[in-house]
Motif scaffolding. Structure first.
Motif, PDB file in Angstrom:
ATOM      1  N   LEU A  55       5.431 -11.644  45.256  1.00 26.71           N
ATOM      2  CA  LEU A  55       4.830 -10.716  46.217  1.00 26.71           C
ATOM      3  C   LEU A  55       5.817  -9.822  46.970  1.00 26.71           C
ATOM      4  N   PRO A  56       6.960 -10.316  47.436  1.00 25.16           N
ATOM      5  CA  PRO A  56       7.877  -9.410  48.142  1.00 25.16           C
ATOM      6  C   PRO A  56       8.349  -8.222  47.293  1.00 25.16           C
ATOM      7  N   HIS A  57       8.387  -8.393  45.980  1.00 32.08           N
ATOM      8  CA  HIS A  57       8.832  -7.327  45.086  1.00 32.08           C
ATOM      9  C   HIS A  57       7.721  -6.317  44.803  1.00 32.08           C
ATOM     10  N   LEU A  58       6.508  -6.628  45.239  1.00 32.58           N
ATOM     11  CA  LEU A  58       5.357  -5.784  44.917  1.00 32.58           C
ATOM     12  C   LEU A  58       4.743  -5.135  46.153  1.00 32.58           C
ATOM     13  N   GLU A  59       5.466  -5.197  47.268  1.00 30.37           N
ATOM     14  CA  GLU A  59       4.922  -4.673  48.533  1.00 30.37           C
ATOM     15  C   GLU A  59       4.525  -3.209  48.449  1.00 30.37           C
ATOM     16  N   ASN A  60       5.224  -2.416  47.646  1.00 29.88           N
ATOM     17  CA  ASN A  60       4.959  -0.982  47.571  1.00 29.88           C
ATOM     18  C   ASN A  60       4.097  -0.591  46.376  1.00 29.88           C
ATOM     19  N   THR A  61       3.444  -1.582  45.761  1.00 34.13           N
ATOM     20  CA  THR A  61       2.572  -1.266  44.630  1.00 34.13           C
ATOM     21  C   THR A  61       1.115  -1.364  45.065  1.00 34.13           C
ATOM     22  N   GLU A  62       0.316  -0.550  44.430  1.00 30.45           N
ATOM     23  CA  GLU A  62      -1.125  -0.508  44.729  1.00 30.45           C
ATOM     24  C   GLU A  62      -1.829  -1.666  44.036  1.00 30.45           C
ATOM     25  N   GLY A  63      -2.846  -2.206  44.688  1.00 24.08           N
ATOM     26  CA  GLY A  63      -3.703  -3.189  44.033  1.00 24.08           C
ATOM     27  C   GLY A  63      -3.388  -4.630  44.368  1.00 24.08           C
ATOM     28  N   LYS A  64      -3.811  -5.511  43.478  1.00 19.94           N
ATOM     29  CA  LYS A  64      -3.759  -6.952  43.708  1.00 19.94           C
ATOM     30  C   LYS A  64      -3.019  -7.630  42.563  1.00 19.94           C
ATOM     31  N   PHE A  65      -2.080  -8.499  42.906  1.00 24.06           N
ATOM     32  CA  PHE A  65      -1.362  -9.289  41.915  1.00 24.06           C
ATOM     33  C   PHE A  65      -2.280 -10.424  41.473  1.00 24.06           C
ATOM     34  N   ALA A  66      -2.211 -10.775  40.205  1.00 24.66           N
ATOM     35  CA  ALA A  66      -3.097 -11.801  39.663  1.00 24.66           C
ATOM     36  C   ALA A  66      -2.387 -13.139  39.522  1.00 24.66           C
ATOM     37  N   LYS A  67      -3.175 -14.187  39.693  1.00 21.00           N
ATOM     38  CA  LYS A  67      -2.757 -15.565  39.424  1.00 21.00           C
ATOM     39  C   LYS A  67      -3.324 -15.903  38.052  1.00 21.00           C
ATOM     40  N   ASN A  68      -2.504 -16.513  37.203  1.00 22.60           N
ATOM     41  CA  ASN A  68      -2.903 -16.801  35.832  1.00 22.60           C
ATOM     42  C   ASN A  68      -2.575 -18.245  35.500  1.00 22.60           C
ATOM     43  N   LEU A  69      -3.540 -18.963  34.960  1.00 18.84           N
ATOM     44  CA  LEU A  69      -3.354 -20.375  34.630  1.00 18.84           C
ATOM     45  C   LEU A  69      -3.698 -20.607  33.165  1.00 18.84           C
ATOM     46  N   PHE A  70      -2.797 -21.284  32.448  1.00 19.38           N
ATOM     47  CA  PHE A  70      -3.043 -21.639  31.056  1.00 19.38           C
ATOM     48  C   PHE A  70      -3.434 -23.108  31.038  1.00 19.38           C
ATOM     49  N   LEU A  71      -4.681 -23.378  30.654  1.00 17.10           N
ATOM     50  CA  LEU A  71      -5.275 -24.701  30.830  1.00 17.10           C
ATOM     51  C   LEU A  71      -5.848 -25.241  29.520  1.00 17.10           C
ATOM     52  N   LYS A  72      -6.087 -26.557  29.518  1.00 14.03           N
ATOM     53  CA  LYS A  72      -6.759 -27.190  28.389  1.00 14.03           C
ATOM     54  C   LYS A  72      -7.727 -28.226  28.930  1.00 14.03           C
ATOM     55  N   ASP A  73      -8.742 -28.546  28.108  1.00 14.30           N
ATOM     56  CA  ASP A  73      -9.662 -29.612  28.495  1.00 14.30           C
ATOM     57  C   ASP A  73      -9.379 -30.848  27.642  1.00 14.30           C
ATOM     58  N   LYS A  74     -10.185 -31.861  27.820  1.00 14.54           N
ATOM     59  CA  LYS A  74      -9.967 -33.135  27.126  1.00 14.54           C
ATOM     60  C   LYS A  74     -10.062 -32.984  25.609  1.00 14.54           C
ATOM     61  N   LYS A  75     -10.867 -32.034  25.152  1.00 16.78           N
ATOM     62  CA  LYS A  75     -11.014 -31.799  23.712  1.00 16.78           C
ATOM     63  C   LYS A  75      -9.956 -30.821  23.185  1.00 16.78           C
ATOM     64  N   LYS A  76      -8.960 -30.529  24.033  1.00 16.07           N
ATOM     65  CA  LYS A  76      -7.833 -29.651  23.685  1.00 16.07           C
ATOM     66  C   LYS A  76      -8.242 -28.195  23.487  1.00 16.07           C
ATOM     67  N   ARG A  77      -9.398 -27.810  24.029  1.00 15.83           N
ATOM     68  CA  ARG A  77      -9.750 -26.394  24.028  1.00 15.83           C
ATOM     69  C   ARG A  77      -8.868 -25.717  25.069  1.00 15.83           C
ATOM     70  N   LEU A  78      -8.446 -24.507  24.754  1.00 17.29           N
ATOM     71  CA  LEU A  78      -7.505 -23.778  25.612  1.00 17.29           C
ATOM     72  C   LEU A  78      -8.205 -22.672  26.379  1.00 17.29           C
ATOM     73  N   TYR A  79      -7.747 -22.469  27.620  1.00 21.07           N
ATOM     74  CA  TYR A  79      -8.321 -21.464  28.507  1.00 21.07           C
ATOM     75  C   TYR A  79      -7.190 -20.701  29.194  1.00 21.07           C
ATOM     76  N   LEU A  80      -7.347 -19.405  29.296  1.00 23.03           N
ATOM     77  CA  LEU A  80      -6.470 -18.586  30.125  1.00 23.03           C
ATOM     78  C   LEU A  80      -7.334 -18.071  31.267  1.00 23.03           C
ATOM     79  N   PHE A  81      -7.037 -18.537  32.474  1.00 21.33           N
ATOM     80  CA  PHE A  81      -7.826 -18.171  33.645  1.00 21.33           C
ATOM     81  C   PHE A  81      -7.029 -17.204  34.497  1.00 21.33           C
TER      82      PHE A  81
END
Length: 182
Positions: free
Chosen positions: A50-76
Motif C-alpha cells: 500500500l505505501p507504494h500505491l498511494e498515488n495510484t487511482e483505485g483499489k488494490f486487490a487481495k488474492n488468495l490461492f486456495l484448495k478444498d478437501k477434494k483438491k479443487r483449486l480456487y483463486l479468490f
C-alpha cells in the motif's frame, strides 16, 4: 535432441512455459486493455504494498490461492480491505471440507506465479481451466474505477478498469463465480 531446446530449458526458470510479466503486459496491450504499471520493491503482503500505491487511482486487490478437501483449486480476489473468513467463503463457493491455502508448488504449476505474487492475472496460465476464479462482486460492479493486481511478480502493480478486467477474464476462457463478501 534439438540442442537449442536444451539450451533454452537450461537458461530459463522452471516455469518457462508460463507467461511472465512482460508477456502478460504485451498480451493485455494486444487485447486493447488499458493498464498502468507501477514498479516498486518486492512486497509480500498488502500492508507492504500500500505505501507504494498511494498515488495510484483505485483499489488494490487481495488474492488468495486456495484448495478444498477434494483438491479443487480456487483463486479468490477481493478488495484488499475485505474481511475474508475462509469458512464463510467455503460456503459461498460450495467447497467440500472447507478451504485452505494451496501449496506454493501448485501455485507455480497452475498459475505460473510464486507466493507473494498471487493475482487474477495468473489465470492466463490456467489454460486447462483447473482453477475456479472467484471474485468479490465489487471488483466488477464499478465500485472502484481501477483495480490493482501484481503482474505475475510482486515487484510491480498493474491497474486495470473493471470493464477491462471482464475482457481479460473472457479472453482467458474463465467463467468467474461472483460472490458478495460482507
Amino acid at each position: 535432441m534439438n540442442s537449442s531446446t536444451s539450451e533454452f530449458t537450461a537458461t530459463r526458470p522452471m516455469s518457462s512455459a508460463k507467461i511472465g510479466k512482460e508477456e502478460l503486459l504485451s498480451k493485455l496491450a494486444e487485447w486493447n486493455i488499458e493498464t498502468e504499471t507501477v514498479e516498486h520493491p518486492q512486497v509480500f503482503t498488502v500492508e507492504q504494498a500500500l505505501p507504494h500505491l498511494e498515488n495510484t487511482e483505485g483499489k488494490f486487490a487481495k488474492n488468495l490461492f486456495l484448495k478444498d478437501k477434494k483438491k479443487r483449486l480456487y483463486l479468490f480476489c477481493a478488495p484488499h480491505d475485505a474481511d475474508i473468513k475462509l469458512n464463510d467463503l467455503a460456503k459461498l463457493v460450495g467447497a467440500t471440507g472447507g478451504l485452505r491455502f494451496a501449496d506454493a508448488s501448485i501455485l507455480e504449476e497452475k498459475l505460473g506465479i510464486q507466493e507473494g505474487s498471487v493475482s487474477v492475472f495468473g489465470i492466463i496460465n490456467d489454460t486447462e481451466n483447473e482453477v475456479k476464479l472467484v471474485l468479490d462482486q465489487r471488483l466488477l460492479d464499478e465500485t472502484y474505477t481501477k483495480l490493482g493486481f501484481h503482474p505475475m511478480v510482486n515487484s510491480a502493480t498493474t491497474s486495470i478498469s473493471p470493464c477491462d478486467l471482464k475482457i481479460f477474464i473472457d479472453k482467458t476462457n474463465h467463467e468467474p463465480l461472483i460472490v458478495t463478501i460482507n
